[in-house]
Write a protein that holds these residues in place. Structure first.
Motif, PDB file in Angstrom:
ATOM      1  N   LEU A  70       0.833  -1.209   0.000  1.00 33.19           N
ATOM      2  CA  LEU A  70       0.000   0.000   0.000  1.00 33.19           C
ATOM      3  C   LEU A  70       0.864   1.254   0.000  1.00 33.19           C
ATOM      4  N   ASP A  71       1.966   1.254   0.744  1.00 34.01           N
ATOM      5  CA  ASP A  71       2.866   2.409   0.741  1.00 34.01           C
ATOM      6  C   ASP A  71       3.415   2.659  -0.659  1.00 34.01           C
ATOM      7  N   ALA A  72       3.828   1.583  -1.332  1.00 35.20           N
ATOM      8  CA  ALA A  72       4.377   1.722  -2.690  1.00 35.20           C
ATOM      9  C   ALA A  72       3.313   2.223  -3.661  1.00 35.20           C
ATOM     10  N   ALA A  73       2.099   1.702  -3.531  1.00 31.22           N
ATOM     11  CA  ALA A  73       1.013   2.114  -4.428  1.00 31.22           C
ATOM     12  C   ALA A  73       0.601   3.560  -4.182  1.00 31.22           C
ATOM     13  N   THR A  74       0.580   3.990  -2.938  1.00 29.98           N
ATOM     14  CA  THR A  74       0.209   5.371  -2.615  1.00 29.98           C
ATOM     15  C   THR A  74       1.260   6.338  -3.150  1.00 29.98           C
ATOM     16  N   LEU A  75       2.523   5.972  -3.011  1.00 36.12           N
ATOM     17  CA  LEU A  75       3.599   6.809  -3.552  1.00 36.12           C
ATOM     18  C   LEU A  75       3.506   6.895  -5.073  1.00 36.12           C
ATOM     19  N   ASN A 144      -3.293   1.611   6.530  1.00 33.47           N
ATOM     20  CA  ASN A 144      -3.511   2.929   5.915  1.00 33.47           C
ATOM     21  C   ASN A 144      -2.175   3.507   5.466  1.00 33.47           C
ATOM     22  N   SER A 145      -2.254   4.422   4.504  1.00 38.36           N
ATOM     23  CA  SER A 145      -1.051   5.092   4.021  1.00 38.36           C
ATOM     24  C   SER A 145      -1.417   6.493   3.560  1.00 38.36           C
ATOM     25  N   GLU A 146      -0.459   7.403   3.611  1.00 44.10           N
ATOM     26  CA  GLU A 146      -0.711   8.790   3.225  1.00 44.10           C
ATOM     27  C   GLU A 146       0.584   9.399   2.681  1.00 44.10           C
ATOM     28  N   VAL A 147       0.475  10.047   1.537  1.00 47.03           N
ATOM     29  CA  VAL A 147       1.631  10.695   0.921  1.00 47.03           C
ATOM     30  C   VAL A 147       1.249  12.118   0.543  1.00 47.03           C
ATOM     31  N   THR A 148       2.041  13.073   0.986  1.00 44.63           N
ATOM     32  CA  THR A 148       1.840  14.466   0.580  1.00 44.63           C
ATOM     33  C   THR A 148       2.538  14.690  -0.745  1.00 44.63           C
ATOM     34  N   ARG A 149       1.785  15.145  -1.733  1.00 46.18           N
ATOM     35  CA  ARG A 149       2.362  15.355  -3.057  1.00 46.18           C
ATOM     36  C   ARG A 149       3.230  16.611  -3.064  1.00 46.18           C
ATOM     37  N   ALA A 150       4.436  16.447  -3.563  1.00 44.42           N
ATOM     38  CA  ALA A 150       5.241  17.627  -3.839  1.00 44.42           C
ATOM     39  C   ALA A 150       4.645  18.297  -5.067  1.00 44.42           C
ATOM     40  N   GLY A 151       4.931  19.541  -5.288  1.00 44.94           N
ATOM     41  CA  GLY A 151       4.317  20.190  -6.434  1.00 44.94           C
ATOM     42  C   GLY A 151       5.015  21.452  -6.863  1.00 44.94           C
ATOM     43  N   ASN A 152       4.533  22.009  -7.959  1.00 41.94           N
ATOM     44  CA  ASN A 152       5.036  23.261  -8.509  1.00 41.94           C
ATOM     45  C   ASN A 152       3.862  24.165  -8.849  1.00 41.94           C
ATOM     46  N   ASN A 153       4.071  25.447  -8.700  1.00 41.38           N
ATOM     47  CA  ASN A 153       3.116  26.417  -9.210  1.00 41.38           C
ATOM     48  C   ASN A 153       3.301  26.509 -10.723  1.00 41.38           C
ATOM     49  N   LEU A 154       2.240  26.882 -11.408  1.00 46.41           N
ATOM     50  CA  LEU A 154       2.254  26.845 -12.866  1.00 46.41           C
ATOM     51  C   LEU A 154       1.681  28.138 -13.438  1.00 46.41           C
ATOM     52  N   GLU A 155       2.457  28.786 -14.309  1.00 43.46           N
ATOM     53  CA  GLU A 155       2.002  29.962 -15.054  1.00 43.46           C
ATOM     54  C   GLU A 155       2.138  29.649 -16.542  1.00 43.46           C
ATOM     55  N   VAL A 156       1.010  29.608 -17.241  1.00 39.06           N
ATOM     56  CA  VAL A 156       0.984  29.187 -18.645  1.00 39.06           C
ATOM     57  C   VAL A 156       0.370  30.277 -19.504  1.00 39.06           C
ATOM     58  N   ALA A 157       1.042  30.617 -20.597  1.00 38.32           N
ATOM     59  CA  ALA A 157       0.482  31.534 -21.587  1.00 38.32           C
ATOM     60  C   ALA A 157       0.139  30.737 -22.840  1.00 38.32           C
ATOM     61  N   LEU A 158      -1.120  30.761 -23.229  1.00 37.83           N
ATOM     62  CA  LEU A 158      -1.605  30.040 -24.400  1.00 37.83           C
ATOM     63  C   LEU A 158      -1.760  31.028 -25.554  1.00 37.83           C
ATOM     64  N   VAL A 159      -0.922  30.880 -26.569  1.00 40.28           N
ATOM     65  CA  VAL A 159      -0.870  31.815 -27.695  1.00 40.28           C
ATOM     66  C   VAL A 159      -1.545  31.148 -28.893  1.00 40.28           C
ATOM     67  N   LEU A 160      -2.699  31.707 -29.336  1.00 36.64           N
ATOM     68  CA  LEU A 160      -3.562  31.022 -30.294  1.00 36.64           C
ATOM     69  C   LEU A 160      -3.708  31.788 -31.606  1.00 36.64           C
ATOM     70  N   ASP A 161      -3.511  31.079 -32.692  1.00 37.61           N
ATOM     71  CA  ASP A 161      -3.644  31.609 -34.051  1.00 37.61           C
ATOM     72  C   ASP A 161      -5.120  31.845 -34.358  1.00 37.61           C
ATOM     73  N   ASN A 162      -5.462  33.095 -34.677  1.00 36.44           N
ATOM     74  CA  ASN A 162      -6.829  33.472 -35.057  1.00 36.44           C
ATOM     75  C   ASN A 162      -6.881  34.022 -36.479  1.00 36.44           C
ATOM     76  N   THR A 163      -5.967  33.587 -37.317  1.00 26.89           N
ATOM     77  CA  THR A 163      -5.872  34.131 -38.665  1.00 26.89           C
ATOM     78  C   THR A 163      -6.992  33.605 -39.558  1.00 26.89           C
ATOM     79  N   GLY A 164      -7.110  34.203 -40.760  1.00 27.07           N
ATOM     80  CA  GLY A 164      -8.204  33.865 -41.665  1.00 27.07           C
ATOM     81  C   GLY A 164      -8.257  32.409 -42.058  1.00 27.07           C
ATOM     82  N   SER A 165      -7.113  31.747 -42.141  1.00 24.67           N
ATOM     83  CA  SER A 165      -7.093  30.336 -42.539  1.00 24.67           C
ATOM     84  C   SER A 165      -7.672  29.416 -41.471  1.00 24.67           C
ATOM     85  N   MET A 166      -7.925  29.947 -40.279  1.00 24.72           N
ATOM     86  CA  MET A 166      -8.526  29.153 -39.200  1.00 24.72           C
ATOM     87  C   MET A 166     -10.056  29.215 -39.237  1.00 24.72           C
TER      88      MET A 166
END
Length: 469
Positions: A70-75, A144-166
């Motif tokens: 269970l520890d391995a699966a939770t991780l 029972n088992s419990e693992v706290t997830r490490a993590g990162n904050n995320l800032e994403v810019a989505l740049v989208l083509d809106n030209t006539g061919s679309m």
């Protein structure tokens, strides 16, 4: 020989001896009987106890095996890209099945994996074979088992083509794919790690909406002659005619020493845009959306996208960078301001999408005349300035911006998507390969379904990056 009846008979044992021998024989018989009874009583008591001890032993052995599994699966589940309890449970159950060792006769009663905030919480129970009589309590082994997830904050810019061919089906496919990406990347839970997205629609320019005066300067009344800064511009076109165009909320690339940096708008203003009065290449309708975790806002913007105009991809790249640059934070509301470069546990990402080659650049606020073989400067020459772009063509500018954005200390991760629904496009493919972080960050879908898969794969990759190992 006559025997005197008054004399003892020396040929027979004495009476006392006969009595003692009989007693001993009777005692021996009684002792064997008592021992048998004692043994029977002892066996009746000790045998169940021995079996009970064996039950305890097997329970202890199985508990250890179950806890390890269970520890391995939770991780494993915690390190997976899964972002919902349902997906966490699938990952955990798979890992538990692969790792769990069972003693003979044992069976898995239940198991459960749940995402609780930043923790993966799991439990499992195993039913054991019973050796002791039913009078003894037989409970399943539960761990029972419990693992706290490490993590990162995320800032994403989505740049989208809106030209006539679309226009048409390509735009519908893009909207569907972008909406899926929003749901994959922007988490409903914003603590302790946040995930925000900005959107930059672009075609022949980028509409910055209410931010326009801050980033390029306020327009003075009147008409400038071959000079920006006024509400109108009069210029000589590439065809030799004299035209007068009105200013717009769209902006073009900036020039000078900060052309290919993310220096603040307070240090170097961006370029102006005077769209053609003919209606060709108008200012794009959809304005930029700075970083936000409000998925409703993001979905609304994507749903309102429309197609039109040519492709100034370098301006889209430029504003994708500005959306995640701390140097531009003062332009936006506090909740939309990017964090500083180098902030611990922070990823900055730009996703650039186009369906064709970059072909539009500017000179003095008007689309420039073609400056290279790869610069088509879409539209009529009468709508173009007679001067070429001082920064070079759109491809050259995009490449310079991408190179600077990827470099330390900025270290922005760049994904590129070439939506080749019109067939192969060597120029577009070259731009996107050169801009991306590496070959693993480039996608070339040719159908709407494949475009959605590309966005899904990027979303999964971002979730993987978001969870540090």
């Amino acid at each position: 020989m006559r025997i005197d009846p008054q004399q003892p008979d020396l040929t027979s044992p004495p009476r006392a001896g006969r009595t003692c021998a009989g007693f001993l024989r009777r005692f021996a018989g009684d002792r064997l009987g008592v021992s048998a009874v004692a043994f029977a009583i002892s066996f009746a008591v000790l045998a169940p106890m021995t079996l009970g001890i064996f039950d305890v032993y097997t329970a202890t052995e199985q508990r250890g095996k179950l806890q390890d599994a269970l520890d391995a699966a939770t991780l494993y589940a915690a390190r997976s890209p899964a972002m919902t309890t349902a997906d966490i449970d699938v990952a955990g159950e798979k890992a538990l099945a692969a790792n769990l060792q069972m003693i003979h006769g044992a069976s898995l009663r239940s198991s459960d994996f749940a995402l609780v905030g930043t923790k993966v919480v799991a439990s499992a129970a195993v039913d054991l074979p019973a050796f002791a009589p039913a009078e003894f309590t037989h409970r399943p082994v539960t761990v029972n088992s419990e693992v706290t997830r490490a993590g990162n904050n995320l800032e994403v810019a989505l740049v989208l083509d809106n030209t006539g061919s679309m226009m048409g089906a390509p735009m519908t496919s893009l909207q569907s794919a972008a909406n899926q990406l929003i749901d994959l990347v922007v988490s409903t839970t914003q603590a302790p790690y946040y995930s925000k997205m900005a959107i930059v629609p672009y075609s022949n320019a980028v509409n910055v909406g209410a931010y326009v005066n801050s980033v390029r300067g306020a327009a003075a009344a009147g008409t400038g002659s071959n000079v920006t800064g006024y509400s109108k511009i009069r210029f000589t076109s590439a065809s030799g005619s004299t035209n007068t165009f009105n200013v717009s909320n769209c902006v073009s690339e900036r020039t000078g020493g900060e052309a290919f940096t993310d220096a603040s708008y307070a240090v170097s203003k961006v370029g102006w845009v005077y769209p053609a009065s003919s209606g060709a290449n108008p200012c794009i309708g959809a304005a930029i959306q700075p970083l936000t975790s409000n998925k409703t806002t993001l979905h609304s913007l994507v749903g309102a996208l429309t197609a039109g105009g040519s492709t100034a991809g370098h301006i889209g790249v430029e504003w994708g960078w500005y959306m995640v640059s701390p140097n531009w934070g003062g332009l936006f509301p506090a909740s939309s301001q990017p964090a500083a470069y180098g902030t611990e546990k922070l990823l900055k990402v730009v996703i650039l999408m186009t369906d064709g080659a970059f072909n539009t650049a500017y000179c003095k606020g008007v689309i420039s005349k073609p400056s290279s073989a790869t610069d088509g400067s879409s539209g009529s020459s009468s709508d173009h300035s007679s001067c070429a772009s001082p920064n070079g063509d759109s491809f050259t500018q995009a490449q310079a911006l991408c190179t600077a954005m990827k470099a330390a200390p900025t270290n922005v991760i760049i994904y590129t998507i070439g939506f080749l629904h019109q067939g192969p496009d060597p120029q577009a493919e070259a731009i996107l390969r050169n801009c991306a972080t590496d070959a693993q960050h480039v996608y070339f879908p040719s159908t709407g379904a494949a475009l959605q898969v590309a966005f899904q794969q990027i979303g999964a990759d971002l979730n993987r990056l978001r969870i540090s190992h």
